[in-house]
Design an enzyme around this catalytic site. Structure first.
Site, PDB file in Angstrom:
ATOM      1  N   ASP A  64       0.818  -1.212   0.000  1.00  0.00           N
ATOM      2  CA  ASP A  64       0.000   0.000   0.000  1.00  0.00           C
ATOM      3  C   ASP A  64       0.857   1.269   0.000  1.00  0.00           C
ATOM      4  OD1 ASP A  64       0.990  -0.400   2.536  1.00  0.00           O
ATOM      5  OD2 ASP A  64      -0.952  -0.508   3.534  1.00  0.00           O
ATOM      6  N   ASN A  81      -7.548  -2.506  14.224  1.00  0.00           N
ATOM      7  CA  ASN A  81      -8.938  -2.793  13.842  1.00  0.00           C
ATOM      8  C   ASN A  81      -9.026  -3.979  12.870  1.00  0.00           C
ATOM      9  OD1 ASN A  81      -7.976  -1.753  11.472  1.00  0.00           O
ATOM     10  ND2 ASN A  81      -9.248   0.082  11.463  1.00  0.00           N
ATOM     11  N   HIS A 140      -7.205  -4.413  10.109  1.00  0.00           N
ATOM     12  CA  HIS A 140      -6.927  -4.161   8.689  1.00  0.00           C
ATOM     13  C   HIS A 140      -5.629  -4.829   8.261  1.00  0.00           C
ATOM     14  CE1 HIS A 140      -4.743  -0.134   9.720  1.00  0.00           C
ATOM     15  NE2 HIS A 140      -3.833  -0.926   9.222  1.00  0.00           N
ATOM     16  N   GLU A 195      -9.502  -1.560   5.229  1.00  0.00           N
ATOM     17  CA  GLU A 195     -10.132  -1.230   6.499  1.00  0.00           C
ATOM     18  C   GLU A 195     -11.396  -2.075   6.705  1.00  0.00           C
ATOM     19  OE1 GLU A 195      -8.526   0.456   8.543  1.00  0.00           O
ATOM     20  OE2 GLU A 195      -8.107   2.513   7.959  1.00  0.00           O
TER      21      GLU A 195
HETATM   22  C1  GLP Z   1      -0.430   0.622   8.544  1.00  0.00           C
HETATM   23  C2  GLP Z   1      -0.115  -0.236   7.308  1.00  0.00           C
HETATM   24  C3  GLP Z   1      -0.326  -1.710   7.580  1.00  0.00           C
HETATM   25  C4  GLP Z   1       0.332  -2.101   8.882  1.00  0.00           C
HETATM   26  C5  GLP Z   1      -0.321  -1.336  10.010  1.00  0.00           C
HETATM   27  C6  GLP Z   1       0.239  -1.714  11.385  1.00  0.00           C
HETATM   28  O1  GLP Z   1      -1.741   1.057   8.606  1.00  0.00           O
HETATM   29  N1  GLP Z   1      -0.876   0.159   6.181  1.00  0.00           N
HETATM   30  O2  GLP Z   1       0.203  -2.452   6.496  1.00  0.00           O
HETATM   31  O3  GLP Z   1       0.203  -3.488   9.085  1.00  0.00           O
HETATM   32  O4  GLP Z   1      -0.105   0.036   9.784  1.00  0.00           O
HETATM   33  O5  GLP Z   1       1.419  -1.000  11.633  1.00  0.00           O
HETATM   34  P1  GLP Z   1       2.393  -1.296  12.826  1.00  0.00           P
HETATM   35  O6  GLP Z   1       3.185  -2.484  12.436  1.00  0.00           O
HETATM   36  O7  GLP Z   1       3.242  -0.063  12.927  1.00  0.00           O
HETATM   37  O8  GLP Z   1       1.573  -1.536  14.037  1.00  0.00           O
END
Ligand code: GLP
Length: 263
Positions: free
Chosen positions: A67, A136, A138, A143
């Protein structure tokens, strides 16, 4: 869905890195789906070290990131392209032209999404898709309420995700509210999915993904229908599971079986 519960974040990173190292040894020209966020950083550091020691090479690898924020140019420090360059690509022997991140600043995002799907298909599909998970549930930026068959598309971020990621933006920076993300259907086509989660803040999301109904309300729950997903979590992220001991029991048997096969 295989769930592996380990002591801490270091063990999670090593277990995940081993999967990538073994894949590279078996298929040097692998196609990797990669993720951003703080969770995969330790895994990337392990792979960087293995690469610098000459144990593995990324010279034939092609990568596709999950993404990107919309409207951030690639050189913006908060863009996921910048993150990947800084945290991973510039430290390994990958050919940067073989690395792909959805073009968040494309003139026509709809065309760009179709082209991204086309590029993944032209590369032969993804061998291993690395994932983190949002609080959440995702995955990528899919989402809650995302279509479980979705393809790469523009996705609006939830208030919760915007708040979670606000820590990376300074007060004078405008934080994007839109993203381009691989869809859940895109992720489901990866031959192997490796999802990492650490820390108590992920415990409820992990429970919903592993035990909950398959539902657009928890996008990661779609992985219950994926034939080869490995969920690697530390004790804290596993703390809401109803029966963590069962997963540990399974893993002990898996390891014993592997040792027998290798002997
Ligand atoms: C973002 C990314 C996700 C990732 C998530 C969790 O929203 N788009 O791909 O898994 O954050 O991030 P973290 O690993 O910093 O908790």
């Amino acid at each position: 869905m295989k769930v592996v519960i380990l002591d801490d974040a270091d063990a999670v990173a090593s277990y995940g890195a081993d999967i990538f190292r073994e894949q590279l040894q078996a298929k040097p020209a692998s196609v990797f789906g990669l993720a951003t966020g703080s969770t995969p950083l330790k895994l990337y550091r392990e792979l960087i070290e293995s690469n610098q020691q000459g144990d593995i090479s990324f010279s034939e690898v092609r990568s596709f990131n999950l993404d990107e924020y919309m409207d951030l140019p690639p050189e913006h420090p908060q863009s996921y392209r910048y993150f990947m360059d800084e945290e991973f690509f510039k430290h390994i022997d990958i050919d940067r032209s073989n690395t792909h991140v959805p073009p968040g600043n494309a003139d026509n995002p709809l065309t760009a999404c179709r082209e991204y799907e086309g590029a993944i298909a032209a590369a032969g599909g993804i061998d291993i898709q690395l994932l983190g998970i949002g609080r959440n549930g995702h995955i990528g930026f899919n989402e809650p309420t995302s279509c479980l068959a979705s393809r790469t598309r523009v996705k609006t971020l939830t208030e919760e995700t915007i708040a979670d990621n606000a820590r990376f933006f300074s007060e004078d920076e405008t934080q994007p509210q839109l993203s381009i993300t691989m869809g859940i259907g895109t992720i489901m086509e990866a031959r192997l999915v490796v999802l990492l989660a650490t820390g108590e803040s992920k415990a409820e999301a992990i429970k919903a993904m592993v035990e909950g109904p398959v539902s657009a309300w928890c996008p990661a729950s779609a992985l219950q229908m994926h034939p080869a997903t490995v969920v690697i979590v530390d004790e804290a992220a596993a703390s809401a599971l109803s029966n963590p001991e069962f997963f540990k029991h399974i893993e002990r048997h898996n390891q014993a079986l592997l040792a027998r096969i290798k002997a």
